[in-house]
Write a protein that holds these residues in place. Structure first.
Motif, mmCIF file in Angstrom:
data_model
loop_
_atom_site.group_PDB
_atom_site.id
_atom_site.type_symbol
_atom_site.label_atom_id
_atom_site.label_comp_id
_atom_site.label_asym_id
_atom_site.label_seq_id
_atom_site.Cartn_x
_atom_site.Cartn_y
_atom_site.Cartn_z
ATOM 1 N N GLU A 43 43.511 42.126 37.437
ATOM 2 C CA GLU A 43 43.905 41.589 38.742
ATOM 3 C C GLU A 43 42.863 40.613 39.261
ATOM 4 N N MET A 44 41.581 40.958 39.108
ATOM 5 C CA MET A 44 40.513 40.096 39.622
ATOM 6 C C MET A 44 40.460 38.769 38.868
ATOM 7 N N VAL A 45 40.630 38.808 37.551
ATOM 8 C CA VAL A 45 40.659 37.558 36.787
ATOM 9 C C VAL A 45 41.825 36.702 37.266
ATOM 10 N N ASP A 46 42.976 37.324 37.461
ATOM 11 C CA ASP A 46 44.162 36.605 37.927
ATOM 12 C C ASP A 46 43.934 36.003 39.308
ATOM 13 N N VAL A 47 43.271 36.744 40.180
ATOM 14 C CA VAL A 47 42.969 36.235 41.523
ATOM 15 C C VAL A 47 42.111 34.978 41.437
ATOM 16 N N MET A 48 41.095 34.995 40.598
ATOM 17 C CA MET A 48 40.206 33.835 40.481
ATOM 18 C C MET A 48 40.915 32.649 39.842
ATOM 19 N N VAL A 49 41.704 32.904 38.803
ATOM 20 C CA VAL A 49 42.412 31.815 38.117
ATOM 21 C C VAL A 49 43.387 31.123 39.063
ATOM 22 N N ASN A 50 44.045 31.896 39.914
ATOM 23 C CA ASN A 50 45.092 31.353 40.788
ATOM 24 C C ASN A 50 44.614 31.099 42.210
ATOM 25 N N ALA A 51 43.305 31.088 42.418
ATOM 26 C CA ALA A 51 42.764 30.848 43.758
ATOM 27 C C ALA A 51 43.209 29.480 44.269
ATOM 28 N N VAL A 53 41.821 27.593 46.538
ATOM 29 C CA VAL A 53 40.688 26.683 46.771
ATOM 30 C C VAL A 53 39.472 27.135 45.973
ATOM 31 N N ASN A 54 38.842 28.215 46.399
ATOM 32 C CA ASN A 54 37.615 28.684 45.766
ATOM 33 C C ASN A 54 37.840 30.057 45.146
ATOM 34 N N ALA A 55 37.508 30.190 43.870
ATOM 35 C CA ALA A 55 37.766 31.427 43.131
ATOM 36 C C ALA A 55 37.044 32.620 43.742
ATOM 37 N N PHE A 56 35.786 32.413 44.151
ATOM 38 C CA PHE A 56 35.002 33.541 44.643
ATOM 39 C C PHE A 56 35.372 33.925 46.079
ATOM 40 N N ASP A 57 35.833 32.965 46.862
ATOM 41 C CA ASP A 57 36.354 33.292 48.190
ATOM 42 C C ASP A 57 37.587 34.193 48.054
ATOM 43 N N SER A 58 38.449 33.820 47.115
ATOM 44 C CA SER A 58 39.660 34.612 46.910
ATOM 45 C C SER A 58 39.324 36.004 46.382
ATOM 46 N N LEU A 59 38.355 36.080 45.471
ATOM 47 C CA LEU A 59 37.965 37.385 44.939
ATOM 48 C C LEU A 59 37.334 38.243 46.028
ATOM 49 N N GLN A 60 36.544 37.633 46.883
ATOM 50 C CA GLN A 60 35.933 38.391 47.988
ATOM 51 C C GLN A 60 37.003 38.975 48.902
ATOM 52 N N GLY A 77 28.684 40.631 46.654
ATOM 53 C CA GLY A 77 29.250 39.578 47.484
ATOM 54 C C GLY A 77 29.290 38.259 46.741
ATOM 55 N N ILE A 78 29.629 37.212 47.457
ATOM 56 C CA ILE A 78 29.761 35.889 46.827
ATOM 57 C C ILE A 78 28.453 35.402 46.199
ATOM 58 N N PRO A 79 27.285 35.571 46.838
ATOM 59 C CA PRO A 79 26.048 35.129 46.168
ATOM 60 C C PRO A 79 25.837 35.810 44.820
#
Length: 234
Positions: A43-51, A53-60, A77-79
Motif C-alpha cells: 500500500e505504501m509503495v502504491d501511495v508513493m507511486v500515485n502521489a 504531487v510529492n511522494a513523501f507528503d502522500s506517504l506521511q 517522518g518526512i526528514p
C-alpha cells in the motif's frame, strides 16, 4: 586512433533513474513497515507511486491516518523518509551499459563518469551498478564531492587536468539543458543518448543557444562504439 577519454553522465544515461526512484520508495516502505505491522508495504509503495504531487507528503498522510486508526505512534517522518531514500543502497542494474563500457575499455578507450548529485547517493548507485569495477575512482566526478555541478565548467576542466595525456574528450549524456554546454565550449565531442520514453527529464525543450546542442545523437549505448570509431579527426 586518437587517445580518447569517454565520459558518461550517470542518471538516465548508464541506467534509468526511474528505477532508482522505485528502489528508494521500496526502501522507505520497508523501513516504515518494520515500525509496526499496521503499515502495509505494498500500500505504501502504491501511495508513493500515485502521489499527486510529492511522494513523501502522500506517504506521511497515509501513515498519520493509519496511526490514528490503530492508536499507535510512528516515529518516521518526512526528514527520515528523505534520508532513507537518499542513502539506501539501490536495487538497480545496467547490464547493457556494463557490456558497452567493458568493450570500450578493451578497445583502449579511457573511461570516466561526470554526474551531478549527492556523494553518498551517487556513490551507492555507481557501486550497485558495478561501475566502480570498470571506471577508475580518480575519473569519477560527483558534483557534491568536487563542489560544482555541470552548469559550471569545473567538472569538465577538472577531468581534463586529471588526464593531461588525452587528445580528445567525449561526453555522453541525456539532459541537453545541462549536459553539453560546457563540454561543447571546452572543445569536447558531445553525444546525446535519446530518451526511450522513461527519462526523468524531457529532451523536447527549447535550448538557450547552440552551445547546448550535442554534436551527435544515439538511440542506445550499443550505438556508441561504432560512432566513436568513425568520428572525423579534430
Amino acid at each position: 586512433m586518437e587517445n580518447l577519454l569517454v565520459a558518461f553522465d550517470l542518471d538516465d544515461t548508464l541506467y534509468k533513474e526511474c528505477d532508482f526512484v522505485m528502489s528508494g520508495y521500496r526502501a522507505v516502505a520497508r523501513t516504515v513497515a518494520q515500525e509496526s505491522g499496521v503499515f502495509d508495504y505494498d500500500e505504501m509503495v502504491d501511495v508513493m507511486v500515485n502521489a499527486p504531487v510529492n511522494a513523501f507528503d502522500s506517504l506521511q498522510e497515509y501513515i498519520t491516518n493509519r496511526a490514528e486508526q490503530y492508536a499507535i505512534i510512528c516515529k518516521i517522518g518526512i526528514p527520515e523518509m528523505v534520508s532513507i531514500y537518499r542513502t539506501h543502497f539501490p536495487d538497480i542494474k545496467a547490464e547493457e551499459s556494463l557490456a558497452v563500457l567493458n568493450d570500450l575499455q578493451a578497445c583502449g578507450f579511457r573511461l570516466a563518469i561526470i554526474t551531478d548529485g549527492r556523494k553518498v547517493t551517487q556513490s551507492n548507485k555507481i557501486q550497485a551498478l558495478g561501475l566502480d569495477a570498470i571506471v577508475s575512482a580518480a575519473n569519477i566526478s560527483i558534483s557534491e564531492a568536487i563542489g560544482a555541478e555541470k552548469f559550471l565548467p569545473l567538472p569538465f576542466e577538472r577531468m581534463m587536468r586529471l588526464n593531461p595525456d588525452i587528445e580528445r574528450f567525449i561526453y555522453i549524456g541525456d539532459n541537453p539543458m545541462k549536459d553539453f554546454v560546457w563540454p561543447n565550449r571546452l572543445g569536447w565531442t558531445t553525444i546525446q543518448l535519446n530518451d526511450d520514453g522513461r527519462n526523468i527529464h524531457s529532451q523536447d525543450i527549447k535550448l538557450p543557444s547552440n552551445d547546448y546542442t550535442p554534436h551527435y545523437r544515439i538511440t542506445t549505448l550499443t550505438d556508441l562504439q561504432p560512432l566513436l570509431t568513425t568520428l572525423p579527426p579534430k
